[in-house]
Design a protein around this motif. Structure first.
Motif, PDB file in Angstrom:
ATOM      1  N   SER A  43       6.428 -43.365  -2.755  1.00  0.00           N
ATOM      2  CA  SER A  43       5.259 -42.252  -3.071  1.00  0.00           C
ATOM      3  C   SER A  43       5.939 -40.934  -3.815  1.00  0.00           C
ATOM      4  N   ILE A  44       7.245 -41.290  -3.494  1.00  0.00           N
ATOM      5  CA  ILE A  44       8.123 -40.034  -5.095  1.00  0.00           C
ATOM      6  C   ILE A  44       8.393 -41.206  -5.885  1.00  0.00           C
ATOM      7  N   LEU A  45       8.672 -42.052  -6.229  1.00  0.00           N
ATOM      8  CA  LEU A  45       8.998 -43.066  -7.410  1.00  0.00           C
ATOM      9  C   LEU A  45       7.638 -43.146  -7.568  1.00  0.00           C
ATOM     10  N   GLY A  46       6.421 -43.421  -7.032  1.00  0.00           N
ATOM     11  CA  GLY A  46       4.840 -43.147  -7.957  1.00  0.00           C
ATOM     12  C   GLY A  46       5.039 -41.879  -8.587  1.00  0.00           C
ATOM     13  N   PHE A  47       5.848 -40.806  -7.955  1.00  0.00           N
ATOM     14  CA  PHE A  47       5.129 -39.716  -8.377  1.00  0.00           C
ATOM     15  C   PHE A  47       5.676 -39.471  -9.846  1.00  0.00           C
ATOM     16  N   ILE A  48       7.582 -39.978  -9.605  1.00  0.00           N
ATOM     17  CA  ILE A  48       8.452 -39.750 -11.091  1.00  0.00           C
ATOM     18  C   ILE A  48       7.842 -40.413 -11.768  1.00  0.00           C
ATOM     19  N   ALA A  49       7.458 -41.212 -11.569  1.00  0.00           N
ATOM     20  CA  ALA A  49       6.683 -42.670 -12.636  1.00  0.00           C
ATOM     21  C   ALA A  49       5.553 -41.976 -13.703  1.00  0.00           C
ATOM     22  N   ALA A  50       4.943 -41.117 -12.478  1.00  0.00           N
ATOM     23  CA  ALA A  50       3.036 -40.659 -13.291  1.00  0.00           C
ATOM     24  C   ALA A  50       3.940 -39.098 -14.492  1.00  0.00           C
ATOM     25  N   ALA A  51       4.909 -38.893 -13.531  1.00  0.00           N
ATOM     26  CA  ALA A  51       5.670 -37.177 -14.556  1.00  0.00           C
ATOM     27  C   ALA A  51       5.929 -38.227 -15.937  1.00  0.00           C
ATOM     28  N   ILE A  52       7.123 -39.106 -15.657  1.00  0.00           N
ATOM     29  CA  ILE A  52       7.800 -39.416 -17.038  1.00  0.00           C
ATOM     30  C   ILE A  52       6.593 -40.035 -17.803  1.00  0.00           C
ATOM     31  N   LEU A  53       5.715 -40.643 -17.052  1.00  0.00           N
ATOM     32  CA  LEU A  53       4.534 -41.000 -18.363  1.00  0.00           C
ATOM     33  C   LEU A  53       3.706 -39.680 -18.969  1.00  0.00           C
ATOM     34  N   ILE A  54       3.290 -38.714 -17.852  1.00  0.00           N
ATOM     35  CA  ILE A  54       2.679 -37.219 -18.231  1.00  0.00           C
ATOM     36  C   ILE A  54       4.147 -36.876 -19.570  1.00  0.00           C
ATOM     37  N   THR A  71       3.623 -39.169 -43.429  1.00  0.00           N
ATOM     38  CA  THR A  71       3.251 -40.164 -42.583  1.00  0.00           C
ATOM     39  C   THR A  71       2.395 -40.316 -41.329  1.00  0.00           C
ATOM     40  N   ASP A  72       1.380 -41.229 -42.140  1.00  0.00           N
ATOM     41  CA  ASP A  72       0.223 -41.224 -40.825  1.00  0.00           C
ATOM     42  C   ASP A  72       0.515 -41.554 -39.214  1.00  0.00           C
ATOM     43  N   THR A  73       1.027 -40.677 -38.297  1.00  0.00           N
ATOM     44  CA  THR A  73       0.212 -41.339 -37.207  1.00  0.00           C
ATOM     45  C   THR A  73      -0.404 -40.912 -36.032  1.00  0.00           C
ATOM     46  N   PRO A  74      -1.696 -41.691 -36.764  1.00  0.00           N
ATOM     47  CA  PRO A  74      -2.707 -41.598 -35.512  1.00  0.00           C
ATOM     48  C   PRO A  74      -2.782 -42.268 -34.387  1.00  0.00           C
ATOM     49  N   GLY A  75      -1.417 -43.059 -34.263  1.00  0.00           N
ATOM     50  CA  GLY A  75      -1.451 -43.972 -33.398  1.00  0.00           C
ATOM     51  C   GLY A  75      -0.227 -43.334 -32.190  1.00  0.00           C
ATOM     52  N   LEU A  76       0.600 -42.293 -31.970  1.00  0.00           N
ATOM     53  CA  LEU A  76       1.471 -41.652 -31.224  1.00  0.00           C
ATOM     54  C   LEU A  76      -0.270 -40.416 -30.979  1.00  0.00           C
ATOM     55  N   MET A  77      -0.948 -40.149 -30.843  1.00  0.00           N
ATOM     56  CA  MET A  77      -1.832 -38.819 -30.483  1.00  0.00           C
ATOM     57  C   MET A  77      -2.449 -40.486 -29.385  1.00  0.00           C
ATOM     58  N   LEU A  78      -2.974 -41.060 -29.952  1.00  0.00           N
ATOM     59  CA  LEU A  78      -3.905 -42.410 -28.834  1.00  0.00           C
ATOM     60  C   LEU A  78      -2.573 -42.762 -28.086  1.00  0.00           C
ATOM     61  N   THR A  79      -1.402 -43.301 -28.087  1.00  0.00           N
ATOM     62  CA  THR A  79      -1.077 -43.592 -27.368  1.00  0.00           C
ATOM     63  C   THR A  79      -0.084 -42.383 -26.005  1.00  0.00           C
ATOM     64  N   GLY A  80       0.298 -41.419 -26.686  1.00  0.00           N
ATOM     65  CA  GLY A  80       0.193 -40.053 -26.588  1.00  0.00           C
ATOM     66  C   GLY A  80      -0.696 -39.601 -24.706  1.00  0.00           C
ATOM     67  N   THR A  81      -2.112 -40.462 -25.394  1.00  0.00           N
ATOM     68  CA  THR A  81      -3.472 -39.587 -25.162  1.00  0.00           C
ATOM     69  C   THR A  81      -3.295 -40.990 -22.929  1.00  0.00           C
ATOM     70  N   LEU A  82      -3.210 -42.409 -23.463  1.00  0.00           N
ATOM     71  CA  LEU A  82      -3.098 -43.047 -22.749  1.00  0.00           C
ATOM     72  C   LEU A  82      -1.901 -42.672 -22.194  1.00  0.00           C
ATOM     73  N   ASN A  83      -1.172 -42.452 -21.992  1.00  0.00           N
ATOM     74  CA  ASN A  83       0.072 -42.138 -21.322  1.00  0.00           C
ATOM     75  C   ASN A  83       0.059 -41.763 -20.076  1.00  0.00           C
ATOM     76  N   VAL A  84      -0.883 -40.059 -20.776  1.00  0.00           N
ATOM     77  CA  VAL A  84      -1.096 -38.906 -20.273  1.00  0.00           C
ATOM     78  C   VAL A  84      -2.279 -39.650 -19.003  1.00  0.00           C
ATOM     79  N   ALA A  85      -3.564 -40.591 -20.174  1.00  0.00           N
ATOM     80  CA  ALA A  85      -5.157 -41.107 -18.640  1.00  0.00           C
ATOM     81  C   ALA A  85      -3.869 -41.576 -17.020  1.00  0.00           C
ATOM     82  N   VAL A  86      -3.186 -43.287 -18.226  1.00  0.00           N
ATOM     83  CA  VAL A  86      -2.609 -44.115 -16.915  1.00  0.00           C
ATOM     84  C   VAL A  86      -1.929 -43.601 -16.212  1.00  0.00           C
ATOM     85  N   SER A  87      -0.958 -42.013 -16.299  1.00  0.00           N
ATOM     86  CA  SER A  87      -0.092 -41.248 -15.278  1.00  0.00           C
ATOM     87  C   SER A  87      -1.425 -41.028 -14.024  1.00  0.00           C
ATOM     88  N   ILE A  88      -2.509 -40.855 -14.231  1.00  0.00           N
ATOM     89  CA  ILE A  88      -3.215 -40.669 -13.036  1.00  0.00           C
ATOM     90  C   ILE A  88      -3.272 -42.056 -12.016  1.00  0.00           C
TER      91      ILE A  88
END
Length: 159
Positions: A43-54, A71-88
């Protein structure tokens, strides 16, 4: 000496051996005592993984601001948003495992059948969630394989 009781329930006889019951309870306690550190650790590893993703998701979303404007970087915003969503998806099973570990601790500290029941409810919730996520992952994988096979064929058909 083996002490036992005879109880009549609905016309049938049920024999309960107190020493056997005590041995079973000791086995349950030992098994839960051995399980608790691993479920707490996971469970602690899961919390750490979620924190790293966030944190990585937020860094990606904010990192766009430090890149040159050309530099056109729409991919960074999408990837960052997906990381936060996956952390859930990491956070939810980690919470269930942590609650399971805590209920085991309370049971072993003398919490009785209520805490054992709570532990089993948390464990059930964890496995139900994991099972649903595996089913969803399998469906998405199958759809991805089908898309990889048929989309190129469809694109060739329309060209």
């Amino acid at each position: 000496m083996v002490s036992s009781e005879v109880q009549t329930v609905s016309g049938s006889e049920s024999y309960t051996n107190r020493e056997t019951d005590r041995a079973i309870l000791n086995h349950i306690n030992g098994t839960l005592r051995a399980t608790r550190p691993w479920t707490r650790f996971l469970s602690i590893l899961g919390f750490i993984a979620a924190a790293i993703l966030i944190l990585s998701g937020i860094a990606m979303m904010l990192g766009r601001n430090f890149l040159p404007k050309s530099t056109d970087t729409p991919g960074l915003m999408l990837t960052g948003t997906l990381n936060v969503a996956v952390s859930i998806f990491y956070l939810i099973p980690s919470i269930w495992l942590y609650k399971y570990s805590s209920a085991i601790s309370r049971f072993l500290d003398g919490g009785g059948a209520t805490e054992l029941g709570n532990a089993l409810v948390y464990q059930k919730s964890f496995w139900k969630y994991v099972g649903i996520m595996i089913l969803i992952s399998m469906i998405v994988a199958i759809l991805g394989i089908l898309a990889a096979v048929f989309i190129p064929s469809l694109l060739m058909f329309f060209d």
